[in-house]
Design a protein around this motif. Structure first.
Motif, PDB file in Angstrom:
ATOM      1  N   SER A  58       0.832  -1.207   0.000  1.00 40.52           N
ATOM      2  CA  SER A  58       0.000   0.000   0.000  1.00 40.52           C
ATOM      3  C   SER A  58       0.867   1.257   0.000  1.00 40.52           C
ATOM      4  N   THR A  59       2.015   1.228  -0.697  1.00 41.11           N
ATOM      5  CA  THR A  59       2.903   2.401  -0.724  1.00 41.11           C
ATOM      6  C   THR A  59       2.259   3.584  -1.438  1.00 41.11           C
ATOM      7  N   PHE A  60       1.241   3.331  -2.276  1.00 47.98           N
ATOM      8  CA  PHE A  60       0.432   4.426  -2.828  1.00 47.98           C
ATOM      9  C   PHE A  60      -1.031   4.022  -2.682  1.00 47.98           C
ATOM     10  N   ASP A  61      -1.891   5.018  -2.591  1.00 44.50           N
ATOM     11  CA  ASP A  61      -3.317   4.766  -2.366  1.00 44.50           C
ATOM     12  C   ASP A  61      -4.136   4.913  -3.644  1.00 44.50           C
ATOM     13  N   VAL A  62      -3.858   5.987  -4.367  1.00 47.63           N
ATOM     14  CA  VAL A  62      -4.559   6.240  -5.632  1.00 47.63           C
ATOM     15  C   VAL A  62      -3.522   6.166  -6.742  1.00 47.63           C
ATOM     16  N   MET A  63      -3.866   5.459  -7.810  1.00 49.38           N
ATOM     17  CA  MET A  63      -2.915   5.318  -8.912  1.00 49.38           C
ATOM     18  C   MET A  63      -3.568   5.706 -10.230  1.00 49.38           C
ATOM     19  N   GLN A  64      -2.787   6.390 -11.047  1.00 45.52           N
ATOM     20  CA  GLN A  64      -3.232   6.717 -12.396  1.00 45.52           C
ATOM     21  C   GLN A  64      -2.941   5.501 -13.268  1.00 45.52           C
ATOM     22  N   ILE A  65      -3.974   4.991 -13.937  1.00 45.96           N
ATOM     23  CA  ILE A  65      -3.747   3.838 -14.811  1.00 45.96           C
ATOM     24  C   ILE A  65      -4.166   4.161 -16.242  1.00 45.96           C
ATOM     25  N   ASP A  66      -3.350   3.742 -17.175  1.00 45.74           N
ATOM     26  CA  ASP A  66      -3.599   3.936 -18.605  1.00 45.74           C
ATOM     27  C   ASP A  66      -4.941   3.298 -18.971  1.00 45.74           C
ATOM     28  N   VAL A  67      -5.631   3.868 -19.952  1.00 46.58           N
ATOM     29  CA  VAL A  67      -6.965   3.356 -20.328  1.00 46.58           C
ATOM     30  C   VAL A  67      -6.961   1.881 -20.756  1.00 46.58           C
ATOM     31  N   ILE A  68      -5.793   1.360 -21.099  1.00 47.79           N
ATOM     32  CA  ILE A  68      -5.730  -0.042 -21.545  1.00 47.79           C
ATOM     33  C   ILE A  68      -5.483  -1.026 -20.394  1.00 47.79           C
ATOM     34  N   TRP A  69      -5.325  -0.515 -19.166  1.00 52.01           N
ATOM     35  CA  TRP A  69      -4.985  -1.391 -18.038  1.00 52.01           C
ATOM     36  C   TRP A  69      -6.134  -1.837 -17.129  1.00 52.01           C
ATOM     37  N   PRO A  70      -7.283  -1.143 -17.079  1.00 54.89           N
ATOM     38  CA  PRO A  70      -8.274  -1.499 -16.054  1.00 54.89           C
ATOM     39  C   PRO A  70      -8.702  -2.971 -16.040  1.00 54.89           C
ATOM     40  N   ALA A  71      -8.896  -3.591 -17.192  1.00 51.81           N
ATOM     41  CA  ALA A  71      -9.332  -4.996 -17.213  1.00 51.81           C
ATOM     42  C   ALA A  71      -8.287  -5.893 -16.544  1.00 51.81           C
ATOM     43  N   GLU A  72      -7.028  -5.655 -16.891  1.00 53.09           N
ATOM     44  CA  GLU A  72      -5.936  -6.454 -16.307  1.00 53.09           C
ATOM     45  C   GLU A  72      -5.839  -6.237 -14.796  1.00 53.09           C
ATOM     46  N   PHE A  73      -5.892  -4.969 -14.359  1.00 58.21           N
ATOM     47  CA  PHE A  73      -5.760  -4.658 -12.940  1.00 58.21           C
ATOM     48  C   PHE A  73      -6.933  -5.235 -12.143  1.00 58.21           C
ATOM     49  N   ALA A  74      -8.141  -5.055 -12.683  1.00 58.76           N
ATOM     50  CA  ALA A  74      -9.331  -5.551 -11.966  1.00 58.76           C
ATOM     51  C   ALA A  74      -9.345  -7.071 -11.896  1.00 58.76           C
ATOM     52  N   LYS A 107     -18.692  -3.669 -13.493  1.00 53.79           N
ATOM     53  CA  LYS A 107     -18.341  -2.848 -12.320  1.00 53.79           C
ATOM     54  C   LYS A 107     -17.468  -1.669 -12.740  1.00 53.79           C
ATOM     55  N   ILE A 108     -17.599  -0.571 -11.984  1.00 54.95           N
ATOM     56  CA  ILE A 108     -16.743   0.598 -12.213  1.00 54.95           C
ATOM     57  C   ILE A 108     -15.479   0.395 -11.367  1.00 54.95           C
ATOM     58  N   VAL A 109     -14.361   0.178 -12.053  1.00 55.65           N
ATOM     59  CA  VAL A 109     -13.120  -0.172 -11.335  1.00 55.65           C
ATOM     60  C   VAL A 109     -12.120   0.988 -11.291  1.00 55.65           C
ATOM     61  N   ALA A 110     -12.473   2.105 -11.960  1.00 56.90           N
ATOM     62  CA  ALA A 110     -11.620   3.296 -11.964  1.00 56.90           C
ATOM     63  C   ALA A 110     -12.499   4.475 -12.381  1.00 56.90           C
ATOM     64  N   ALA A 111     -11.938   5.681 -12.322  1.00 60.73           N
ATOM     65  CA  ALA A 111     -12.676   6.879 -12.737  1.00 60.73           C
ATOM     66  C   ALA A 111     -11.794   7.670 -13.700  1.00 60.73           C
ATOM     67  N   PRO A 112     -12.365   8.163 -14.805  1.00 57.89           N
ATOM     68  CA  PRO A 112     -11.516   8.819 -15.809  1.00 57.89           C
ATOM     69  C   PRO A 112     -11.144  10.250 -15.427  1.00 57.89           C
ATOM     70  N   LEU A 113      -9.868  10.480 -15.167  1.00 59.90           N
ATOM     71  CA  LEU A 113      -9.415  11.843 -14.879  1.00 59.90           C
ATOM     72  C   LEU A 113      -9.375  12.650 -16.176  1.00 59.90           C
ATOM     73  N   ARG A 114      -8.757  12.037 -17.201  1.00 58.27           N
ATOM     74  CA  ARG A 114      -8.643  12.738 -18.479  1.00 58.27           C
ATOM     75  C   ARG A 114      -8.555  11.734 -19.624  1.00 58.27           C
ATOM     76  N   THR A 115      -9.065  12.149 -20.769  1.00 57.00           N
ATOM     77  CA  THR A 115      -8.919  11.324 -21.952  1.00 57.00           C
ATOM     78  C   THR A 115      -7.717  11.861 -22.723  1.00 57.00           C
ATOM     79  N   ASP A 116      -7.435  11.307 -23.875  1.00 60.60           N
ATOM     80  CA  ASP A 116      -6.287  11.738 -24.666  1.00 60.60           C
ATOM     81  C   ASP A 116      -6.517  11.291 -26.095  1.00 60.60           C
ATOM     82  N   LEU A 117      -5.906  11.992 -27.039  1.00 60.51           N
ATOM     83  CA  LEU A 117      -6.046  11.593 -28.429  1.00 60.51           C
ATOM     84  C   LEU A 117      -4.856  12.101 -29.213  1.00 60.51           C
TER      85      LEU A 117
END
Length: 387
Positions: A58-74, A107-117
């Motif tokens: 638990s060295t970090f509590d909130v993590m920024q994850i790339d849009v391609i990672w949520p399925a793997e992380f969850a 399930k909602i496993v993350a929340a989108p801070l920002r999109t990108d293109l």
């Protein structure tokens, strides 16, 4: 106060520390956020997460994850479920693409801070009309070669950025990596695929230096900002930095949609972006949610747009008069966002990405011909997705 650590991707625009500073001064939840900046490439960040979360740390509590990672992380049990914390009525105010990228098995496993293109940057002091096709981009870069060291700067290094660049060119030629209607069918080795990869290979050593095969986003941005490139493929974050004090191209560039080629008629940007997830092993999930909720709010989302020219997930920001006045690129992003496409959607995405990176890079470095690279890529991807 409860102290939580926010681990992010790399930000050198000053945006993230500004968000944290504002929250720490104003929040009524007795929470203090410490910001940890990440490495400059997402592959290194993924390795950091992999090592930390496998150790159930638990060295970090909130993590920024790339849009391609949520399925793997969850699926690994690394993220906290946010479904009950974040009501559907509130989620409706955000861009749907990013929300979908945060959803796994309902399930909602993350929340989108920002999109990108991905967008095409061009020097308005060198080129008056931006190119719609790759053919025009190439000819403009060649005819203006005396005006900058590099005609076209893009992400040619063997990492995730190369996958984004490749799928953009591929989509511009009308091709795809996977069948859009069936993720178990690989379609990359097509006539359009050969055209797209041949196009990219043709840039190396002509309108792009041979060293382009080592460039990531930051190398491109620095070259463009120093006045050394006519065209650049990059994300919107480079816009505010390009207009900042000390930039040699401030006020001398603009953005355009990604070009297309062959029988294609529209350019497509790869969708990027960063989602906020709570580490499943965090001791402070409620304090973590307090911080995420603030970062998703109108004040923080507007700050993202104005300070960093980041493309927020909150829809209302795009029509905000203050944002449009301070960051003119927001008047141009809406139509580009409409044609943006996700990278191949797959539960085995990290392995899929590695296969694409390897074979595209082999073609770019002339280790393999475009046809041979695509043939090998097709075979390996088909074996992977059929498992």
């Amino acid at each position: 106060p409860t102290t939580i650590v926010w681990q992010t991707e790399n930000d050198n625009s000053g945006t993230y520390p500004a968000l944290v500073d504002n929250y720490n001064k104003t929040n009524k939840d007795n929470v203090h956020v410490i910001w940890h900046n990440g490495p400059s490439d997402s592959t290194s960040l993924l390795t950091l997460y992999d090592n930390t979360l496998r150790a159930r740390s638990s060295t970090f509590d909130v993590m920024q994850i790339d849009v391609i990672w949520p399925a793997e992380f969850a699926s690994n049990g690394w993220t906290a479920d946010l479904t009950s914390k974040w009501p559907a009525s509130d989620r409706a105010n955000y861009l749907q693409g990013p929300i979908l990228s945060c959803t796994y098995q309902g399930k909602i496993v993350a929340a989108p801070l920002r999109t990108d293109l991905g967008v095409l940057y061009y020097r308005t002091d060198i080129v008056s009309t931006p190119p719609n096709t790759f053919e025009t981009l190439t000819s403009l870069a060649k005819s203006n070669a005396s005006k900058a060291k590099i005609g076209y700067a893009w992400q040619g290094s063997q990492y995730e950025g190369l996958v984004c660049d490749f799928v953009e060119v591929l989509a511009g030629y009308g091709g795809s990596v996977l069948d859009p209607n069936n993720s178990k069918t690989v379609t990359v080795n097509s006539p359009q695929g050969v055209q797209a990869l041949t196009e990219m290979v043709s840039w190396v050593g002509t309108i792009s230096p041979t060293s382009i095969t080592t460039f990531n986003e930051e190398a491109c941005r620095q070259a463009f900002q120093n006045g050394d490139a006519i065209f650049m493929r990059n994300w919107p974050y480079a816009y505010s930095l390009g207009n900042a004090a000390g930039s040699k191209v401030a006020g001398k560039f603009d953005i355009h949609s990604m070009p297309y080629g062959g029988s294609g008629t529209v350019g497509h940007s790869a969708i990027g972006g960063w989602n906020m997830a709570i580490n499943a092993f965090s001791k402070n999930p409620d304090a973590s949610w307090s911080w995420i909720k603030y970062a998703l709010g109108p004040a923080a989302q507007k700050q993202l747009a104005i300070i960093g020219s980041f493309t927020p997930a909150l829809k209302s920001v795009y029509n905000d008069a203050d944002v449009q006045a301070k960051q003119p690129l927001f008047t141009k992003l809406a139509p580009i966002l409409q044609n943006a496409l996700p990278r191949p959607v797959s539960a085995v995405y990290p392995d899929l990405s590695n296969i694409i990176q390897t074979h595209v890079h082999q073609a770019l470095t002339k280790v393999a011909t475009p046809s041979d690279a695509l043939s090998a890529m097709q075979t390996q991807l088909q074996a992977l997705v059929s498992k």
